[in-house]
Motif scaffolding. Structure first.
Motif, PDB file in Angstrom:
ATOM      1  N   ARG A 224       0.808  -1.223   0.000  1.00  0.00           N
ATOM      2  CA  ARG A 224       0.000   0.000   0.000  1.00  0.00           C
ATOM      3  C   ARG A 224       0.842   1.275   0.000  1.00  0.00           C
ATOM      4  O   ARG A 224       0.499   2.228  -0.718  1.00  0.00           O
ATOM      5  CB  ARG A 224      -0.939  -0.018   1.203  1.00  0.00           C
ATOM      6  CG  ARG A 224      -2.000   1.072   1.191  1.00  0.00           C
ATOM      7  CD  ARG A 224      -3.015   0.822   2.276  1.00  0.00           C
ATOM      8  NE  ARG A 224      -3.700  -0.437   2.048  1.00  0.00           N
ATOM      9  CZ  ARG A 224      -4.508  -1.001   2.951  1.00  0.00           C
ATOM     10  NH1 ARG A 224      -4.694  -0.437   4.138  1.00  0.00           N
ATOM     11  NH2 ARG A 224      -5.126  -2.136   2.659  1.00  0.00           N
ATOM     12  N   PRO A 225       1.951   1.374   0.756  1.00  0.00           N
ATOM     13  CA  PRO A 225       2.769   2.600   0.649  1.00  0.00           C
ATOM     14  C   PRO A 225       3.324   2.840  -0.745  1.00  0.00           C
ATOM     15  O   PRO A 225       3.340   3.978  -1.222  1.00  0.00           O
ATOM     16  CB  PRO A 225       3.883   2.355   1.680  1.00  0.00           C
ATOM     17  CG  PRO A 225       3.311   1.383   2.651  1.00  0.00           C
ATOM     18  CD  PRO A 225       2.433   0.494   1.840  1.00  0.00           C
ATOM     19  N   GLY A 228       0.627   4.114  -2.908  1.00  0.00           N
ATOM     20  CA  GLY A 228       0.369   5.523  -2.631  1.00  0.00           C
ATOM     21  C   GLY A 228       1.348   6.439  -3.352  1.00  0.00           C
ATOM     22  O   GLY A 228       0.976   7.512  -3.847  1.00  0.00           O
ATOM     23  N   LEU A 231       0.317   6.465  -6.987  1.00  0.00           N
ATOM     24  CA  LEU A 231      -0.898   7.253  -7.164  1.00  0.00           C
ATOM     25  C   LEU A 231      -0.576   8.743  -7.211  1.00  0.00           C
ATOM     26  O   LEU A 231      -1.103   9.485  -8.052  1.00  0.00           O
ATOM     27  CB  LEU A 231      -1.872   6.956  -6.024  1.00  0.00           C
ATOM     28  CG  LEU A 231      -3.233   7.650  -6.080  1.00  0.00           C
ATOM     29  CD1 LEU A 231      -4.065   7.065  -7.212  1.00  0.00           C
ATOM     30  CD2 LEU A 231      -3.976   7.507  -4.753  1.00  0.00           C
ATOM     31  N   THR A 232       0.291   9.191  -6.319  1.00  0.00           N
ATOM     32  CA  THR A 232       0.679  10.607  -6.299  1.00  0.00           C
ATOM     33  C   THR A 232       1.428  10.987  -7.564  1.00  0.00           C
ATOM     34  O   THR A 232       1.156  12.034  -8.175  1.00  0.00           O
ATOM     35  CB  THR A 232       1.547  10.891  -5.068  1.00  0.00           C
ATOM     36  OG1 THR A 232       0.861  10.456  -3.887  1.00  0.00           O
ATOM     37  CG2 THR A 232       1.847  12.373  -4.953  1.00  0.00           C
ATOM     38  N   PHE A 293      -1.065  14.609   0.115  1.00  0.00           N
ATOM     39  CA  PHE A 293      -0.505  13.261   0.024  1.00  0.00           C
ATOM     40  C   PHE A 293       1.001  13.246   0.292  1.00  0.00           C
ATOM     41  O   PHE A 293       1.666  12.272  -0.049  1.00  0.00           O
ATOM     42  CB  PHE A 293      -0.786  12.666  -1.360  1.00  0.00           C
ATOM     43  CG  PHE A 293      -2.220  12.281  -1.571  1.00  0.00           C
ATOM     44  CD1 PHE A 293      -2.671  11.008  -1.261  1.00  0.00           C
ATOM     45  CD2 PHE A 293      -3.126  13.199  -2.062  1.00  0.00           C
ATOM     46  CE1 PHE A 293      -3.986  10.650  -1.449  1.00  0.00           C
ATOM     47  CE2 PHE A 293      -4.461  12.854  -2.263  1.00  0.00           C
ATOM     48  CZ  PHE A 293      -4.887  11.580  -1.951  1.00  0.00           C
ATOM     49  N   THR A 296       1.907  10.371   2.723  1.00  0.00           N
ATOM     50  CA  THR A 296       1.891   9.078   2.036  1.00  0.00           C
ATOM     51  C   THR A 296       3.109   8.909   1.152  1.00  0.00           C
ATOM     52  O   THR A 296       3.720   7.832   1.093  1.00  0.00           O
ATOM     53  CB  THR A 296       0.613   8.961   1.183  1.00  0.00           C
ATOM     54  OG1 THR A 296      -0.528   9.102   2.033  1.00  0.00           O
ATOM     55  CG2 THR A 296       0.550   7.616   0.490  1.00  0.00           C
ATOM     56  N   GLY A 300       6.075   6.042   1.772  1.00  0.00           N
ATOM     57  CA  GLY A 300       6.478   5.069   0.763  1.00  0.00           C
ATOM     58  C   GLY A 300       7.947   5.142   0.409  1.00  0.00           C
ATOM     59  O   GLY A 300       8.602   4.121   0.227  1.00  0.00           O
TER      60      GLY A 300
END
Length: 307
Positions: A224-225, A228, A231-232, A293, A296, A300
């Motif tokens: 998940r990190p 993230g 996604l950013t 974000f 996040t 990551g």
């Protein structure tokens, strides 16, 4: 014959205080610390100087975006406004229908980010954990696809979207951008999933977990990190993308923020305050998203460094 014991005084023993071989003395330690301290200050000064250079264009846009034309002419681009004026921002917002452009950019960037991450995860799961044949060559193809310049793909993408009735639609840009972004995401996630602990996967299979359950309950929480971070990156890259929306979205109602700013550069060349207001309004949404974000993203990055 007796000796006077009181007159006999014990001689103090002298210890060898010379430092052992190979151990630096105290002045050398202090000299090393001072040199490290000086180098640290030099690095900090360079970082601060680079940060100021990067923030300088934002400062110019912020200062001149709230000036009137008379205030800009009477002063200089570096002076503060005598009073805050939102007229340039309002005129730009109404003149180009910036609200619609903002909605288009948010919808396209958000959908591309989510779809790109989903495609990257599924492809990397098949390559990194599924261990399909020729995974090295497949990763090489993904890497080559990511490095191909967009100019070389313009005509094929134009013909493809025209034949599929996706030309001048936001859906066409979303599909193409998501596939292009997923090439980098697949290459990045496949290397992470390739080093996934095989004992965990074997234990899940012995418990009767299917591949989808392994993906949902084991792989997804642990990655998940990294997702993230992707996604950013995908959101910011799509937000700043200029070439593909310019070619595939000719209508004014479907244009994005970057395309509208590029189209206005010639129209408002004689009005620097309008250009500053347009630049400021176009920068703020991406900056707000990055600040939201940021935690996040840093989590990551730090997790990847620890691994």
């Amino acid at each position: 014959m007796t000796t006077d014991t009181a007159s006999v005084t014990p001689q103090p023993t002298t210890l060898d205080t010379a430092p052992p071989a190979g151990r630096p003395t105290t002045p050398r330690r202090r000299g090393a610390r001072s040199r490290r301290g000086i180098s640290g200050w030099v690095v900090l000064a360079v970082v601060v100087a680079c940060a100021l250079l990067m923030l300088f264009p934002f400062w110019i846009a912020l200062v001149n975006g709230f000036k009137t034309s008379e205030d800009y002419i009477s002063g200089s681009p570096l002076t503060l406004p005598s009073h805050l004026s939102f007229q340039a921002v309002v005129d730009f917002w109404k003149g180009v229908d910036f609200g619609q452009k903002l909605v288009n950019s948010v919808v396209i960037s958000g959908c591309v980010a989510v779809a790109g991450v989903a495609l990257s995860l599924l492809s990397a799961f098949a390559i990194g954990i599924g261990r399909i044949r020729g995974r090295i060559w497949i990763l090489a193809i993904f890497m080559v696809a990511f490095t191909i310049p967009q100019e070389a793909l313009v005509y094929p993408l134009f013909v493809l979207t025209r034949d599929l009735d996706l030309y001048d639609t936001r859906l066409g840009v979303i599909i193409i951008s998501a596939v292009l972004q997923s090439a980098f995401g697949t290459y990045m996630l496949a290397s992470v999933l390739g080093a996934f602990p095989s004992e965990v996967l074997e234990a899940a299979r012995l418990d009767g977990a299917s591949r989808f359950q392994v993906l949902r309950h084991i792989v997804l929480p642990l990655t998940r990190p990294t997702l993230g971070v992707l996604l950013t990156f995908f959101f910011i890259w799509t937000w700043n993308d200029f070439f593909l929306p310019l070619i595939l979205l000719p209508s004014a109602s479907n244009q994005t923020v970057s395309v509208s700013l590029g189209a206005l550069s010639g129209q408002y060349t004689s009005d620097p305050t309008a250009l500053a207001a347009a630049s400021l309004v176009g920068i703020l949404p991406a900056l707000v998203f990055f600040l939201l974000f940021q935690r996040t993203l840093m989590r990551g990055v730090n997790l990847g460094a620890v691994k």
